[in-house]
Design a protein around this motif. Structure first.
Motif, PDB file in Angstrom:
ATOM      1  N   THR A  80       0.831  -1.209   0.000  1.00 40.67           N
ATOM      2  CA  THR A  80       0.000   0.000   0.000  1.00 40.67           C
ATOM      3  C   THR A  80       0.861   1.253   0.000  1.00 40.67           C
ATOM      4  OG1 THR A  80      -1.752  -1.172   1.197  1.00 40.67           O
ATOM      5  CG2 THR A  80      -1.806   1.240   1.244  1.00 40.67           C
ATOM      6  N   GLN A  81       1.936   1.227   0.797  1.00 41.71           N
ATOM      7  CA  GLN A  81       2.854   2.372   0.858  1.00 41.71           C
ATOM      8  C   GLN A  81       3.497   2.629  -0.500  1.00 41.71           C
ATOM      9  OE1 GLN A  81       5.883   1.894   3.856  1.00 41.71           O
ATOM     10  NE2 GLN A  81       6.762   3.923   3.518  1.00 41.71           N
ATOM     11  N   LEU A  82       3.887   1.558  -1.192  1.00 38.07           N
ATOM     12  CA  LEU A  82       4.496   1.702  -2.509  1.00 38.07           C
ATOM     13  C   LEU A  82       3.506   2.314  -3.500  1.00 38.07           C
ATOM     14  CD1 LEU A  82       6.864  -0.797  -4.232  1.00 38.07           C
ATOM     15  CD2 LEU A  82       4.976   0.177  -5.523  1.00 38.07           C
ATOM     16  N   CYS A  83       2.282   1.836  -3.474  1.00 44.10           N
ATOM     17  CA  CYS A  83       1.258   2.371  -4.376  1.00 44.10           C
ATOM     18  C   CYS A  83       0.967   3.834  -4.067  1.00 44.10           C
ATOM     19  CB  CYS A  83      -0.020   1.537  -4.275  1.00 44.10           C
ATOM     20  SG  CYS A  83       0.160  -0.162  -4.879  1.00 44.10           S
ATOM     21  N   ASP A  84       0.937   4.173  -2.787  1.00 38.70           N
ATOM     22  CA  ASP A  84       0.710   5.574  -2.395  1.00 38.70           C
ATOM     23  C   ASP A  84       1.826   6.463  -2.919  1.00 38.70           C
ATOM     24  OD1 ASP A  84      -1.704   5.210  -1.081  1.00 38.70           O
ATOM     25  OD2 ASP A  84      -0.762   4.871   0.877  1.00 38.70           O
ATOM     26  N   PHE A  85       3.072   5.970  -2.850  1.00 35.36           N
ATOM     27  CA  PHE A  85       4.196   6.753  -3.376  1.00 35.36           C
ATOM     28  C   PHE A  85       4.019   7.012  -4.870  1.00 35.36           C
ATOM     29  CE2 PHE A  85       8.221   6.718  -5.695  1.00 35.36           C
ATOM     30  CZ  PHE A  85       8.844   7.828  -5.150  1.00 35.36           C
TER      31      PHE A  85
ATOM     32  N   ILE B 237      -0.779 -13.118  -3.297  1.00 36.40           N
ATOM     33  CA  ILE B 237      -0.341 -11.786  -2.881  1.00 36.40           C
ATOM     34  C   ILE B 237      -0.098 -10.900  -4.094  1.00 36.40           C
ATOM     35  CG2 ILE B 237       2.155 -12.200  -2.769  1.00 36.40           C
ATOM     36  CD1 ILE B 237       0.002 -10.097  -0.335  1.00 36.40           C
ATOM     37  N   LEU B 238       0.302 -11.492  -5.224  1.00 33.31           N
ATOM     38  CA  LEU B 238       0.454 -10.711  -6.453  1.00 33.31           C
ATOM     39  C   LEU B 238      -0.900 -10.174  -6.913  1.00 33.31           C
ATOM     40  CD1 LEU B 238       2.980 -13.006  -8.324  1.00 33.31           C
ATOM     41  CD2 LEU B 238       3.438 -10.688  -7.556  1.00 33.31           C
ATOM     42  N   TYR B 239      -1.907 -11.022  -6.882  1.00 32.98           N
ATOM     43  CA  TYR B 239      -3.245 -10.560  -7.282  1.00 32.98           C
ATOM     44  C   TYR B 239      -3.774  -9.511  -6.308  1.00 32.98           C
ATOM     45  CZ  TYR B 239      -3.302 -14.325 -10.705  1.00 32.98           C
ATOM     46  OH  TYR B 239      -3.007 -15.144 -11.774  1.00 32.98           O
ATOM     47  N   LYS B 240      -3.448  -9.679  -5.026  1.00 28.80           N
ATOM     48  CA  LYS B 240      -3.854  -8.680  -4.030  1.00 28.80           C
ATOM     49  C   LYS B 240      -3.136  -7.352  -4.270  1.00 28.80           C
ATOM     50  CE  LYS B 240      -5.964  -7.134  -0.381  1.00 28.80           C
ATOM     51  NZ  LYS B 240      -7.424  -6.870  -0.428  1.00 28.80           N
ATOM     52  N   ALA B 241      -1.856  -7.426  -4.615  1.00 25.87           N
ATOM     53  CA  ALA B 241      -1.100  -6.204  -4.901  1.00 25.87           C
ATOM     54  C   ALA B 241      -1.712  -5.465  -6.091  1.00 25.87           C
ATOM     55  CB  ALA B 241       0.358  -6.555  -5.194  1.00 25.87           C
ATOM     56  N   LYS B 242      -2.085  -6.192  -7.116  1.00 28.85           N
ATOM     57  CA  LYS B 242      -2.725  -5.579  -8.286  1.00 28.85           C
ATOM     58  C   LYS B 242      -4.040  -4.910  -7.888  1.00 28.85           C
ATOM     59  CE  LYS B 242      -3.810  -6.682 -13.133  1.00 28.85           C
ATOM     60  NZ  LYS B 242      -5.157  -6.105 -13.271  1.00 28.85           N
ATOM     61  N   GLU B 243      -4.786  -5.588  -7.046  1.00 26.49           N
ATOM     62  CA  GLU B 243      -6.066  -5.031  -6.572  1.00 26.49           C
ATOM     63  C   GLU B 243      -5.851  -3.735  -5.800  1.00 26.49           C
ATOM     64  OE1 GLU B 243      -9.296  -6.244  -3.164  1.00 26.49           O
ATOM     65  OE2 GLU B 243      -8.514  -7.874  -4.418  1.00 26.49           O
ATOM     66  N   ILE B 244      -4.852  -3.733  -4.905  1.00 22.79           N
ATOM     67  CA  ILE B 244      -4.554  -2.538  -4.113  1.00 22.79           C
ATOM     68  C   ILE B 244      -4.152  -1.386  -5.032  1.00 22.79           C
ATOM     69  CG2 ILE B 244      -2.933  -1.536  -2.457  1.00 22.79           C
ATOM     70  CD1 ILE B 244      -2.815  -4.335  -1.126  1.00 22.79           C
ATOM     71  N   ALA B 245      -3.260  -1.675  -5.989  1.00 24.03           N
ATOM     72  CA  ALA B 245      -2.788  -0.629  -6.904  1.00 24.03           C
ATOM     73  C   ALA B 245      -3.939  -0.028  -7.703  1.00 24.03           C
ATOM     74  CB  ALA B 245      -1.724  -1.200  -7.833  1.00 24.03           C
ATOM     75  N   GLU B 246      -4.827  -0.862  -8.177  1.00 19.29           N
ATOM     76  CA  GLU B 246      -5.961  -0.365  -8.959  1.00 19.29           C
ATOM     77  C   GLU B 246      -6.931   0.423  -8.088  1.00 19.29           C
ATOM     78  OE1 GLU B 246      -5.971  -3.775 -12.470  1.00 19.29           O
ATOM     79  OE2 GLU B 246      -7.280  -4.023 -10.723  1.00 19.29           O
ATOM     80  N   GLU B 247      -7.115  -0.016  -6.850  1.00 18.24           N
ATOM     81  CA  GLU B 247      -7.977   0.731  -5.928  1.00 18.24           C
ATOM     82  C   GLU B 247      -7.391   2.101  -5.604  1.00 18.24           C
ATOM     83  OE1 GLU B 247      -8.457  -1.804  -2.573  1.00 18.24           O
ATOM     84  OE2 GLU B 247     -10.068  -2.999  -3.484  1.00 18.24           O
TER      85      GLU B 247
END
Length: 290
Positions: free
Chosen positions: A232-237, A269-279
C-alpha cells in the motif's frame, strides 16, 4: 577508458579518489576498484575497465524489459554488461553482476556496431539492461548518442541508484526508464541490497519531473516485502509523488543466488497487490513471472 573528471574527485592528501558515478561514492585507493568492480584508480585517475565490453546482445520485445507503454509491439536491442552497484542477495542476473570472469565471457564491441545491429534487426530502440547500466556511463552515453542520431530511442532498465551528477547526465540521452523499486523499507535496502532507499525515491521523482517515460517494477518476496502495508505504501508513493499514469509491474520471485531458501512468491499476494494498486487509482498494473 578514462572517465570524465567531473564524475570523480581527487584527494589533495592521498592517492585515493572519490567516484561519483553512483550513489555509493566509493573512495578508491590507487590500484583498487569500487563496489561495482568496473572502475579502477590508476595513478590517481579513474578508469572504466570494461569500456566496450558487454556480456550479452539480443533483440527483445520491448515488453520484456518490461515496458508496456513505450513503443509497444516493437523490438529493442538489449545490451548487458558486467558488475553492479548494489549487492542484492536475490539477484536474478548474478552471473554477470557479481560472479563472472570478464576476460572469458566478455564480448568486445564498438558503439557503431551496436547501433548497426539494432537497425539491422529493425529495432526501434536500444535498451541497457540485465545489469546496472549507470556503471558503464561513458560507454552507454557514447553509444546512446549515436543511436539517437539514427532515430533510435534509448532505454535504461535500472535500479535507480544514481549520484546526482550521473542522473543529470543520463537524463540528457535516455528516453524511457524501468526502475526496480525493490521495497519501501530502508531496512530491506540496507540488509538485502546494500543501498539507500531514499536515494532511489528521490531519483524516481527527478526522472518523473523531467518528463521521461517511467515504469516501475516491484519484485515481491515472501516474508520480506510482501506485507499489505508495504504494498500500500508503494502504491501511495507512485500516486502521490509520481502520477497514477506511471505503469506498475509486480513480479514473482523465485529462490535464487543467496536467497535460495525462499519459496516462490504466493500468487495470491500478487493478485492482491494488483487489486490494491488499482484501488489506489494506478491506471496500468501488470503481473510478471506468473
Amino acid at each position: 577508458m578514462l572517465v570524465n573528471n567531473d564524475l570523480y574527485k581527487k584527494s589533495s592528501k592521498t592517492q585515493k579518489i572519490r567516484c561519483e558515478i553512483c550513489a555509493n561514492y566509493c573512495k578508491i585507493a590507487d590500484g583498487k576498484v569500487g563496489i561495482c568492480r568496473q572502475h579502477k584508480n590508476i595513478n590517481g585517475e579513474l578508469y572504466d575497465e570494461s569500456y566496450g565490453i558487454v556480456s550479452s546482445l539480443s533483440p527483445d520485445p520491448v515488453e520484456k524489459k518490461p515496458l508496456n507503454k513505450f513503443l509497444p509491439g516493437t523490438f529493442t536491442y538489449s545490451i548487458g554488461g558486467f558488475g553492479c552497484n548494489m549487492t542484492c542477495l536475490h539477484c536474478q542476473n548474478y552471473m554477470i553482476s557479481h560472479e563472472y570472469d570478464i576476460n572469458s565471457r566478455g564480448i568486445k564491441i564498438t558503439p557503431e556496431v551496436i547501433v548497426e545491429n539494432a537497425l539491422n534487426y529493425n529495432c526501434k530502440s536500444i535498451a541497457w539492461t540485465y545489469n546496472e547500466p549507470t556503471i558503464h556511463l561513458p560507454f552507454s552515453k557514447k553509444t546512446s548518442l549515436l543511436a539517437r542520431q539514427k532515430k533510435l530511442k534509448v532505454i535504461y532498465v535500472s535500479n535507480g541508484y544514481y549520484s546526482g551528477k550521473s542522473l543529470e547526465e543520463v537524463l540528457t540521452f535516455v528516453d524511457a526508464f524501468n526502475i526496480d523499486l525493490k521495497s519501501m523499507s530502508q531496512d530491506f535496502y540496507k540488509k538485502v541490497c546494500g543501498a539507500d532507499l531514499d536515494v532511489v525515491l528521490d531519483n524516481l521523482k527527478r526522472i518523473y519531473l523531467e518528463g521521461k517515460h517511467l515504469e516501475i517494477t516491484n519484485l515481491i518476496i515472501n516474508d520480506y516485502n510482501d506485507s499489505i502495508d508495504e504494498i500500500t505504501q508503494l502504491c501511495d508513493f507512485v500516486v502521490t509523488e509520481l502520477g497514477p499514469e506511471v505503469p506498475l509491474h509486480f513480479s514473482r520471485a523465485f529462490p535464487y543466488y543467496k536467497m535460495d531458501n525462499i519459496s516462490p512468491t504466493r500468487q495470491e499476494i500478487l493478485y492482491k497487490a494488483k487489486e490494491i494498486a488499482e484501488e489506489k487509482g494506478i491506471n496500468s498494473v501488470y503481473l510478471g513471472n506468473i
